[in-house]
Design an enzyme around this catalytic site. Structure first.
Site, PDB file in Angstrom:
ATOM      1  N   TYR A  93       3.117  -6.418   5.314  1.00 52.75           N
ATOM      2  CA  TYR A  93       3.921  -7.154   4.334  1.00 52.75           C
ATOM      3  C   TYR A  93       5.365  -6.656   4.341  1.00 52.75           C
ATOM      4  O   TYR A  93       6.304  -7.450   4.359  1.00 52.75           O
ATOM      5  CB  TYR A  93       3.299  -7.007   2.944  1.00 52.75           C
ATOM      6  CG  TYR A  93       3.927  -7.905   1.906  1.00 52.75           C
ATOM      7  CD1 TYR A  93       3.683  -9.270   1.910  1.00 52.75           C
ATOM      8  CD2 TYR A  93       4.744  -7.385   0.917  1.00 52.75           C
ATOM      9  CE1 TYR A  93       4.250 -10.100   0.954  1.00 52.75           C
ATOM     10  CE2 TYR A  93       5.309  -8.205  -0.041  1.00 52.75           C
ATOM     11  CZ  TYR A  93       5.059  -9.572  -0.024  1.00 52.75           C
ATOM     12  OH  TYR A  93       5.627 -10.380  -0.976  1.00 52.75           O
TER      13      TYR A  93
ATOM     14  N   SER B  84      11.424  -9.910  -0.973  1.00 54.87           N
ATOM     15  CA  SER B  84      10.586  -9.324  -2.024  1.00 54.87           C
ATOM     16  C   SER B  84      11.218  -7.997  -2.421  1.00 54.87           C
ATOM     17  O   SER B  84      12.079  -7.484  -1.702  1.00 54.87           O
ATOM     18  CB  SER B  84       9.179  -9.069  -1.451  1.00 54.87           C
ATOM     19  OG  SER B  84       8.427  -8.226  -2.295  1.00 54.87           O
TER      20      SER B  84
END
Length: 151
Positions: A27, A14
């Protein structure tokens, strides 16, 4: 893949595997781990002279249901409702899944180490490269003022 004489491993991280923002520690831990694992794996494959390679993919906002379905820490919402967060993400996520897939395939064809997807991915990568630790102060400042980071 070795028996076939070729192969390519694609791991999706990401933009949050490139930079960190407040409120997303778990995350970030996962996405930075994907990046580190893929970079290490690729180096090990190259050292071994393997016909297999690996690429780490760092998408920014892709028009999917990820925000609608995500669990978000209360302190990360900055007073937004889930619906407001979802609407903001829709405005900031210009890349379609099809465009993302094309970028990944181009990256594999060119044997790229890292593939950035979306304008915001390039901006955040640039920000981190220019200000490796300074970007953190900027994000703290922005978060305190209720600003959000594009993803």
């Amino acid at each position: 893949m070795r028996d076939a004489g070729e192969g390519h491993i694609v791991n999706v991280s990401s933009v949050f595997g490139l930079i960190a923002v407040p409120g997303q520690g778990a995350y970030h831990s996962a996405k930075f781990a994907v990046r580190g694992f893929t970079e290490c794996l690729r180096q090990e494959l190259e050292v071994a002279g393997s016909c297999v390679s690996a690429t780490s993919v760092h998408p920014g906002g892709i028009k999917t249901n990820i925000v609608r379905n995500a669990r978000v820490a209360e302190n990360a919402t900055q007073g937004e409702t889930r619906e407001e967060m979802s609407a903001r993400f829709e405005r900031l996520a210009p890349t379609t899944p099809e465009e993302a897939a094309e970028a990944i395939l181009r990256g594999v064809e060119r044997n790229k180490r890292r593939v950035l997807i979306g304008r915001e991915a390039y901006v955040l990568d640039w920000l981190q490269r220019l200000f490796p630790t300074g970007y953190q102060r900027l994000l703290v400042w922005a978060t305190r003022r209720g600003m959000t980071v594009p993803s």
